[in-house]
Design a protein around this motif. Structure first.
Motif, PDB file in Angstrom:
ATOM      1  N   ILE A 166      -0.804  -9.946 -14.845  1.00  0.00           N
ATOM      2  CA  ILE A 166       0.089 -10.286 -15.945  1.00  0.00           C
ATOM      3  C   ILE A 166       1.314 -11.026 -15.411  1.00  0.00           C
ATOM      4  O   ILE A 166       1.771 -12.006 -16.004  1.00  0.00           O
ATOM      5  CB  ILE A 166       0.527  -9.016 -16.703  1.00  0.00           C
ATOM      6  N   ILE A 174      -4.988  -2.068 -22.254  1.00  0.00           N
ATOM      7  CA  ILE A 174      -5.129  -3.486 -22.610  1.00  0.00           C
ATOM      8  C   ILE A 174      -5.756  -3.621 -23.992  1.00  0.00           C
ATOM      9  O   ILE A 174      -5.330  -4.446 -24.807  1.00  0.00           O
ATOM     10  CB  ILE A 174      -5.971  -4.244 -21.560  1.00  0.00           C
ATOM     11  N   THR A 204      -2.002  -2.372 -17.611  1.00  0.00           N
ATOM     12  CA  THR A 204      -3.260  -3.106 -17.390  1.00  0.00           C
ATOM     13  C   THR A 204      -4.473  -2.199 -17.208  1.00  0.00           C
ATOM     14  O   THR A 204      -5.507  -2.638 -16.731  1.00  0.00           O
ATOM     15  CB  THR A 204      -3.122  -4.005 -16.149  1.00  0.00           C
ATOM     16  N   LEU A 232      -7.883 -12.931 -19.098  1.00  0.00           N
ATOM     17  CA  LEU A 232      -7.877 -11.628 -18.441  1.00  0.00           C
ATOM     18  C   LEU A 232      -9.243 -11.298 -17.855  1.00  0.00           C
ATOM     19  O   LEU A 232      -9.346 -10.797 -16.729  1.00  0.00           O
ATOM     20  CB  LEU A 232      -7.469 -10.547 -19.451  1.00  0.00           C
TER      21      LEU A 232
END
Length: 486
Positions: free
Chosen positions: A265, A140, A135, A172
């Motif tokens: 996530i 990403i 992440t 996100l």
């Protein structure tokens, strides 16, 4: 297929009609059949209304089909004199795109794409990839690009892949509590849109123009390009473009650390829960489909028939994942109409000799006939990219460019020239839609999220186009030459 906010622009429609009338009514052009000249008039109308978005694409397709029927019907069967063809005989020509194997592939592919989105399998795949890559901002971004490549094998639609990724990318951004205009937000959404057309270069079933190109080459030159062939020809080029895009994004921007980390996530994965029976069945259908696509050279069942079989599995008892009504209501039928008419235009341009005549008039003075295949591809690359900027539809652009180039190469009548491979490689340039959001629905969808601005796309898109052009030329002298394509 996106429609403009103002569906009809009467002035532009009128101008398009005037242009078409001027071409069809002008004195007979030397070396061109009457039908060919009329079709060129229809093509001019089509190009103008597509560029100006004078009417919704599906409606423009219907109008184009009608004009082709009328003009072909009231033109001599051959040459400039003799018995008229008649509208009843013109209809099969004007609608030949709808009985084309490429149209079947796209139609069934759209049902498969909607089935994947309907079951939620696309979201599960994307989240699992992001969970693996991590992440951090750069990871990403890289994970999003990887998701795009994976979905290219599963979702046979450029716009659908972008649409499938947008909710995840926006999720996100929201989960990290970021401003829509933050560096990460802008670049993530930009990549979400730009990766979709790039990945279409890799897989035959990943973009509507691909089946059109293959079908046109097959019907005109009797040369077959399989699903595996396309992967070999376009896959490495698509991967290199994706890597270049990633390098540009992470080097031209400075990213701040994101709060939350892997927990976000994990949270999303918990929200979607365990894999459902429908997702399992959808996954099995696609696994079977991809295996059959990849082994076409062994079992000799073409990709179109395989996709038709996969589409059938979507609705059968035990293997099905949805009803006809559930999926048919989600399919963009207007796109299918436009695609079918696009194939029809290409076919009619070739059969009437208009494609060869127009290509000779436009490119004949460049001396292409005396050039090597690699040099031909180099010389026509820049004009094709410039033309690309004028189109908001990749299918519409392919309908213009591919028959034109094919017609020109055929007119050379050079037995030593690989017409099909030059046509195929040059067609890859229709996917260079990295500068303007309106050049493809994929970037237009992401631009509509109000995250990035035009200058952001310029910042990445212009160098990507220039470097990508350089890689394209390099490939013509190296990889494509090494594998015997040119």
């Amino acid at each position: 297929m996106l429609e403009s906010k103002s569906p009809f622009k009467p002035l532009h429609i009128l101008i398009g009609l005037v242009i078409m009338s001027a071409i069809t009514l002008m004195p007979q052009l030397a070396g061109l059949s009457t039908a060919g000249q009329k079709v060129l008039g229809v093509l001019a109308f089509a190009v103008y209304v597509w560029i100006t978005e004078a009417m919704p694409y599906p409606i423009s397709a219907i109008a184009i089909c009608f004009f082709m029927v009328m003009f072909l019907g009231f033109s001599p069967e051959k040459g400039t004199e003799g018995k008229l063809l008649g509208t009843s005989k013109a209809i099969p020509l004007a609608m030949s795109g709808f009985i084309n194997s490429g149209w079947v592939l796209v139609a069934c592919g759209m049902f498969l794409a909607e089935a994947v989105r309907f079951t939620g399998l696309d979201r599960r795949i994307a989240l699992n990839i992001l969970r693996i890559v991590g992440t951090e901002p750069k990871k990403i971004i890289g994970g999003t690009i990887i998701v795009g490549y994976v979905l290219a094998f599963i979702i046979p639609s450029i716009a659908a892949r972008s649409a499938a990724m947008i909710p995840i990318s926006m999720g996100l951004i929201t989960a990290f509590n970021l401003d829509l205009k933050s560096v990460f937000s802008r670049q993530l959404m930009l990549v979400t849109g730009m990766v979709a057309p790039i990945t279409a270069l890799m897989v035959l079933t990943a973009g509507a123009p691909n089946p059109f190109i293959v079908a046109l080459i097959g019907s005109t030159l009797n040369h077959t390009i399989t699903w595996t062939d396309w992967l070999i020809y376009g896959g490495p080029f698509a991967i290199v473009l994706g890597v270049i895009m990633y390098i540009l994004v992470i080097t031209l921007n400075k990213f701040e650390p994101l709060p939350g980390g892997p927990a976000l996530i994990k949270k999303y994965m918990e929200e979607i829960g365990t894999i459902t029976p429908k997702e399992k069945r959808m996954g099995i259908i696609f696994l079977i489909t991809i295996i059959l696509w990849g082994t076409e050279n062994w079992h000799h069942i073409d990709a179109n028939t395989i996709t038709l079989f996969a589409c059938l599995l979507l609705f059968l008892p035990y293997s099905g994942v949805a009803t006809w009504k559930e999926l048919s209501n989600r399919v963009q039928w207007g796109t299918l109409v436009l695609f079918g008419v696009g194939i029809s235009i290409g076919t009619v341009l070739l059969k009437t000799g208009a494609a060869a005549w127009g290509a000779q008039a436009a490119l004949g003075n460049l001396g292409l006939q005396s050039m090597s295949s690699a040099m031909i591809l180099t010389v026509i690359a820049v004009p094709l990219i410039v033309i690309r900027l004028a189109f908001a539809s990749i299918v519409a652009l392919a309908a213009l460019v591919v028959p034109t180039i094919l017609g020109l190469l055929v007119s050379f009548n050079d037995p030593n020239m690989s017409v099909w491979s030059i046509t195929l490689i040059s067609s890859f340039l229709v996917y260079f839609s990295f500068i303007l959001p309106v050049n493809t629905p994929a970037t237009l969808l992401t631009y509509a999220t109000d995250t990035y601005e035009l200058k952001d796309m310029f910042k990445v898109g212009i160098p990507l186009t220039i470097i990508g052009l350089g890689v394209y030329i390099l490939f013509t002298h190296t990889y494509w030459h090494w594998i015997g394509l040119i």
